[in-house]
Design a protein around this motif. Structure first.
Motif, PDB file in Angstrom:
ATOM      1  N   LYS A  25      -9.125  27.368 -47.447  1.00  8.12           N
ATOM      2  CA  LYS A  25      -9.347  28.882 -47.202  1.00  8.12           C
ATOM      3  C   LYS A  25      -9.009  29.264 -46.000  1.00  8.12           C
ATOM      4  CE  LYS A  25     -13.044  30.677 -49.070  1.00  8.12           C
ATOM      5  NZ  LYS A  25     -14.515  30.754 -49.317  1.00  8.12           N
ATOM      6  N   ARG A  26      -9.337  28.723 -44.687  1.00  8.51           N
ATOM      7  CA  ARG A  26      -9.158  29.104 -43.432  1.00  8.51           C
ATOM      8  C   ARG A  26      -7.595  29.019 -43.115  1.00  8.51           C
ATOM      9  NH1 ARG A  26     -10.466  32.863 -41.332  1.00  8.51           N
ATOM     10  NH2 ARG A  26     -12.763  32.025 -41.823  1.00  8.51           N
ATOM     11  N   ILE A  27      -6.812  27.906 -43.553  1.00  4.04           N
ATOM     12  CA  ILE A  27      -5.360  27.586 -43.328  1.00  4.04           C
ATOM     13  C   ILE A  27      -4.809  28.729 -43.939  1.00  4.04           C
ATOM     14  CG2 ILE A  27      -3.371  26.315 -43.922  1.00  4.04           C
ATOM     15  CD1 ILE A  27      -5.293  23.907 -43.750  1.00  4.04           C
ATOM     16  N   LEU A  28      -5.125  29.108 -45.472  1.00  3.81           N
ATOM     17  CA  LEU A  28      -4.269  30.112 -45.935  1.00  3.81           C
ATOM     18  C   LEU A  28      -4.565  31.541 -45.362  1.00  3.81           C
ATOM     19  CD1 LEU A  28      -4.858  29.201 -49.671  1.00  3.81           C
ATOM     20  CD2 LEU A  28      -2.888  28.996 -48.146  1.00  3.81           C
ATOM     21  N   LYS A  29      -5.871  31.707 -44.846  1.00  2.06           N
ATOM     22  CA  LYS A  29      -6.057  33.230 -44.294  1.00  2.06           C
ATOM     23  C   LYS A  29      -5.420  33.175 -43.021  1.00  2.06           C
ATOM     24  CE  LYS A  29     -10.037  36.238 -43.106  1.00  2.06           C
ATOM     25  NZ  LYS A  29      -9.718  37.361 -44.031  1.00  2.06           N
ATOM     26  N   THR A  30      -5.265  32.239 -42.197  1.00  2.00           N
ATOM     27  CA  THR A  30      -4.792  32.123 -40.803  1.00  2.00           C
ATOM     28  C   THR A  30      -3.173  32.518 -41.007  1.00  2.00           C
ATOM     29  OG1 THR A  30      -6.195  30.558 -39.950  1.00  2.00           O
ATOM     30  CG2 THR A  30      -4.300  30.869 -38.869  1.00  2.00           C
ATOM     31  N   LEU A  31      -2.558  32.085 -42.125  1.00  4.55           N
ATOM     32  CA  LEU A  31      -1.326  32.171 -42.353  1.00  4.55           C
ATOM     33  C   LEU A  31      -0.935  33.747 -43.173  1.00  4.55           C
ATOM     34  CD1 LEU A  31      -0.225  28.860 -43.340  1.00  4.55           C
ATOM     35  CD2 LEU A  31       0.732  29.791 -41.489  1.00  4.55           C
TER      36      LEU A  31
ATOM     37  N   LEU B 278     -16.857  39.874 -47.671  1.00  3.76           N
ATOM     38  CA  LEU B 278     -16.251  41.007 -47.111  1.00  3.76           C
ATOM     39  C   LEU B 278     -15.028  40.240 -46.253  1.00  3.76           C
ATOM     40  CD1 LEU B 278     -19.579  42.053 -45.278  1.00  3.76           C
ATOM     41  CD2 LEU B 278     -18.597  43.270 -47.145  1.00  3.76           C
ATOM     42  N   ASP B 279     -14.098  41.209 -46.046  1.00  2.72           N
ATOM     43  CA  ASP B 279     -12.832  40.846 -45.611  1.00  2.72           C
ATOM     44  C   ASP B 279     -12.870  41.588 -44.058  1.00  2.72           C
ATOM     45  OD1 ASP B 279     -10.226  40.175 -44.911  1.00  2.72           O
ATOM     46  OD2 ASP B 279      -9.204  41.601 -46.083  1.00  2.72           O
ATOM     47  N   ILE B 280     -13.455  41.151 -43.294  1.00  2.07           N
ATOM     48  CA  ILE B 280     -13.821  41.777 -41.929  1.00  2.07           C
ATOM     49  C   ILE B 280     -13.770  40.604 -40.820  1.00  2.07           C
ATOM     50  CG2 ILE B 280     -15.020  43.718 -42.752  1.00  2.07           C
ATOM     51  CD1 ILE B 280     -17.692  42.134 -41.330  1.00  2.07           C
ATOM     52  N   LYS B 281     -13.881  40.989 -39.629  1.00  2.35           N
ATOM     53  CA  LYS B 281     -13.824  40.030 -38.557  1.00  2.35           C
ATOM     54  C   LYS B 281     -15.282  40.160 -37.712  1.00  2.35           C
ATOM     55  CE  LYS B 281     -10.002  39.050 -36.117  1.00  2.35           C
ATOM     56  NZ  LYS B 281      -8.856  39.225 -35.345  1.00  2.35           N
ATOM     57  N   VAL B 282     -15.899  39.074 -37.494  1.00  2.00           N
ATOM     58  CA  VAL B 282     -17.089  39.030 -36.705  1.00  2.00           C
ATOM     59  C   VAL B 282     -16.849  38.325 -35.325  1.00  2.00           C
ATOM     60  CG1 VAL B 282     -19.416  38.142 -36.609  1.00  2.00           C
ATOM     61  CG2 VAL B 282     -18.324  39.334 -38.713  1.00  2.00           C
ATOM     62  N   ALA B 283     -17.118  38.867 -34.158  1.00  2.00           N
ATOM     63  CA  ALA B 283     -17.108  38.321 -32.936  1.00  2.00           C
ATOM     64  C   ALA B 283     -18.642  37.937 -32.515  1.00  2.00           C
ATOM     65  CB  ALA B 283     -16.571  39.145 -31.997  1.00  2.00           C
TER      66      ALA B 283
ATOM     67  N   LEU C 107      -2.004  34.221 -46.091  1.00  6.44           N
ATOM     68  CA  LEU C 107      -1.120  33.860 -47.403  1.00  6.44           C
ATOM     69  C   LEU C 107      -2.503  34.113 -48.393  1.00  6.44           C
ATOM     70  CD1 LEU C 107       0.711  30.688 -46.892  1.00  6.44           C
ATOM     71  CD2 LEU C 107       1.385  32.982 -47.568  1.00  6.44           C
ATOM     72  N   ARG C 108      -3.723  34.707 -47.714  1.00  8.96           N
ATOM     73  CA  ARG C 108      -5.025  34.883 -48.540  1.00  8.96           C
ATOM     74  C   ARG C 108      -5.891  35.747 -48.080  1.00  8.96           C
ATOM     75  NH1 ARG C 108      -8.524  31.620 -52.747  1.00  8.96           N
ATOM     76  NH2 ARG C 108      -6.635  30.889 -53.109  1.00  8.96           N
ATOM     77  N   LYS C 109      -6.303  36.923 -48.640  1.00  8.19           N
ATOM     78  CA  LYS C 109      -7.101  37.814 -48.021  1.00  8.19           C
ATOM     79  C   LYS C 109      -8.711  37.682 -48.424  1.00  8.19           C
ATOM     80  CE  LYS C 109      -3.835  40.356 -46.422  1.00  8.19           C
ATOM     81  NZ  LYS C 109      -3.718  40.296 -44.885  1.00  8.19           N
ATOM     82  N   GLY C 110      -9.509  38.295 -47.795  1.00  6.54           N
ATOM     83  CA  GLY C 110     -10.905  38.063 -48.130  1.00  6.54           C
ATOM     84  C   GLY C 110     -11.514  37.109 -47.449  1.00  6.54           C
ATOM     85  N   GLY C 111     -12.999  37.233 -47.399  1.00  6.03           N
ATOM     86  CA  GLY C 111     -13.795  36.377 -46.408  1.00  6.03           C
ATOM     87  C   GLY C 111     -13.959  36.683 -45.169  1.00  6.03           C
ATOM     88  N   ILE C 112     -15.013  36.407 -44.386  1.00  2.00           N
ATOM     89  CA  ILE C 112     -15.190  36.931 -42.980  1.00  2.00           C
ATOM     90  C   ILE C 112     -14.670  35.819 -41.952  1.00  2.00           C
ATOM     91  CG2 ILE C 112     -17.175  37.213 -41.372  1.00  2.00           C
ATOM     92  CD1 ILE C 112     -18.875  38.443 -43.491  1.00  2.00           C
TER      93      ILE C 112
ATOM     94  N   THR D 268     -21.928  29.646 -40.587  1.00  4.36           N
ATOM     95  CA  THR D 268     -22.575  29.326 -41.905  1.00  4.36           C
ATOM     96  C   THR D 268     -22.900  30.743 -42.694  1.00  4.36           C
ATOM     97  OG1 THR D 268     -23.139  27.209 -41.150  1.00  4.36           O
ATOM     98  CG2 THR D 268     -24.246  28.002 -43.082  1.00  4.36           C
ATOM     99  N   MET D 269     -23.807  31.365 -42.130  1.00  2.00           N
ATOM    100  CA  MET D 269     -24.321  32.620 -42.697  1.00  2.00           C
ATOM    101  C   MET D 269     -23.330  33.558 -43.385  1.00  2.00           C
ATOM    102  SD  MET D 269     -26.413  35.657 -41.027  1.00  2.00           S
ATOM    103  CE  MET D 269     -24.846  36.386 -40.229  1.00  2.00           C
ATOM    104  N   VAL D 270     -21.996  33.827 -42.582  1.00  2.00           N
ATOM    105  CA  VAL D 270     -21.010  34.786 -43.239  1.00  2.00           C
ATOM    106  C   VAL D 270     -20.433  34.111 -44.582  1.00  2.00           C
ATOM    107  CG1 VAL D 270     -20.763  35.635 -40.984  1.00  2.00           C
ATOM    108  CG2 VAL D 270     -19.190  33.902 -41.801  1.00  2.00           C
ATOM    109  N   GLN D 271     -20.614  32.879 -44.950  1.00  2.00           N
ATOM    110  CA  GLN D 271     -19.840  32.486 -46.025  1.00  2.00           C
ATOM    111  C   GLN D 271     -20.713  33.192 -47.283  1.00  2.00           C
ATOM    112  OE1 GLN D 271     -17.439  30.181 -46.240  1.00  2.00           O
ATOM    113  NE2 GLN D 271     -17.742  30.118 -43.917  1.00  2.00           N
ATOM    114  N   GLU D 272     -21.678  33.832 -47.326  1.00  2.00           N
ATOM    115  CA  GLU D 272     -22.599  34.263 -48.426  1.00  2.00           C
ATOM    116  C   GLU D 272     -21.855  35.719 -48.582  1.00  2.00           C
ATOM    117  OE1 GLU D 272     -26.644  34.835 -47.202  1.00  2.00           O
ATOM    118  OE2 GLU D 272     -26.733  33.123 -46.397  1.00  2.00           O
ATOM    119  N   PHE D 273     -21.201  36.427 -47.850  1.00  2.00           N
ATOM    120  CA  PHE D 273     -20.776  37.686 -47.882  1.00  2.00           C
ATOM    121  C   PHE D 273     -19.275  37.862 -48.314  1.00  2.00           C
ATOM    122  CE2 PHE D 273     -24.089  37.797 -44.958  1.00  2.00           C
ATOM    123  CZ  PHE D 273     -24.999  38.540 -45.302  1.00  2.00           C
TER     124      PHE D 273
END
Length: 351
Positions: free
Chosen positions: A246-252, A290-295, A254-259, A283-288
């Motif tokens: 999921k992280r590889i696809l999102k980084t490229l 949401l398509d956002i960025k958390v710092a 190629l996939r939306k969604g997930g914090i 670990t916590m954000v896996q529950e949500f």
């Protein structure tokens, strides 16, 4: 892009190829005969985001178990068969949505035909899998070793065997633990076939080394527009494979969604347990959903500035921390309440 023009193949209720979304796949490491354990693992994979799952079928008991497993899961089930063509036939009769075979190791033409005939009757796709570790001796000799060219020739030879029996509901996978060889093989194969490709770096290794090798290899392959399904092969809990894919696809993109969690590398100014906090947040954000960025930042000096491109963030201080939204400081909270404060913000996030 190559993937926009590959043949569309249906796997259960899913479609791959032809520009359809790249699907994430994994494989169970339980004994397939143990229905309870296998189902439990597949359900955990589903919860993590797995979209296709593969189980090995080395015995009649395993083939028999597929039927019961199929009833209790919600994603397409792929049967992995080696050496005994009868297991492939049995797996399809028990409801497998796809089979993975290497036509070179399941017997002569009449046995391959029996598998193809069953697949044809049920319109079940066949994934033709070739691995660098099992490349034919004559191809090793021809190319003076295991090479990308040899892998491609082997794969296309196997595809032709099945095509000659009048079947083209196929997916191809060519895998190597050599990252550069794997990249080159996919580049060559994409020029010579229209079938969808399942991509992965085989025997990539542990969570540490396997993730690095997979991110490099799959990143290059996918960025070139090659690949219709993906597996990150890791020695460990297969749920970790899903997280990495999921992280590889999102980084490229190629996939939306997930914090997405971004965090600073820490420095001498850090006065909180940033490493622990960042891991807790991830670990916590896996529950949500949401398509956002958390710092997650380590100090109040640069924290607000570094977090300005994130939708929301927290920055630590000495015993206290800041809650930040869009680069603006919202409030100061005790260090012990940072994680809980962030959770409440995510629970009440306006989608």
């Amino acid at each position: 892009m190559y993937r926009d023009h590959t043949k569309v193949v249906r796997i259960g209720e899913k479609k791959i190829g032809g520009g359809n979304p790249i699907l994430i796949q994994s494989m169970t490491n339980t004994k397939t005969e143990d229905v309870k354990a296998t189902v439990a693992q597949i359900l955990a994979l589903e919860a993590a985001g797995c979209e296709i799952v593969r189980c090995t079928v080395p015995s009649w008991d395993a083939a028999e178990a597929l039927g019961e497993i199929k009833k209790q899961i919600h994603i397409p089930l792929v049967a992995d068969i080696h050496f005994d063509y009868r297991m492939a036939v049995a797996a399809m009769e028990k409801g497998a949505d796809k089979i993975r075979i290497n036509p070179g190791n399941i017997g002569g033409p009449e046995k391959i035909k029996a598998v193809v005939d069953t697949a044809k009757e049920r319109n079940i796709p066949i994934r033709v899998g070739v691995n660098s570790g099992s490349l034919e001796k004559e191809l090793v000799e021809k190319y003076h070793g295991v090479t990308a060219e040899g892998l491609v020739e082997s794969a296309l030879d196997k595809v032709k065997i099945i095509e000659d029996f009048g079947y083209d509901n196929l997916v191809i996978s060519i895998k190597s633990s050599d990252v550069l060889m794997c990249i080159k093989a996919h580049e060559l194969l994409a020029e010579r076939t229209h079938y969808p490709l399942h991509v992965g770096i085989t025997e990539a290794g542990t969570l540490y080394s396997g993730n690095i090798k997979s991110a490099v290899g799959l990143g290059v392959i996918l960025y070139q527009g090659i690949g219709d399904t993906i597996r990150v092969s890791l020695t460990g809990d297969p749920v970790e494979e899903i997280k990495s894919a999921k992280r590889i696809l999102k980084t490229l993109n190629l996939r939306k969604g997930g914090i997405e969690v971004v965090s600073c590398p820490t420095c001498g100014r850090t006065q909180i347990d940033l490493i622990g906090l960042a891991n807790q947040v991830e670990t916590m954000v896996q529950e949500f959903p949401l398509d956002i960025k958390v710092a997650v930042m380590g100090c109040v000096v640069n924290g607000p500035g570094e977090a300005k491109e994130a939708d929301i963030g927290i920055a630590g201080g000495k015993g206290v921390g800041l809650l930040i939204k869009k680069g603006e400081i919202i409030r100061k909270v005790p260090e012990a309440e940072l994680l809980g404060t962030l959770r409440r913000e995510l629970e009440n996030w306006e989608k």
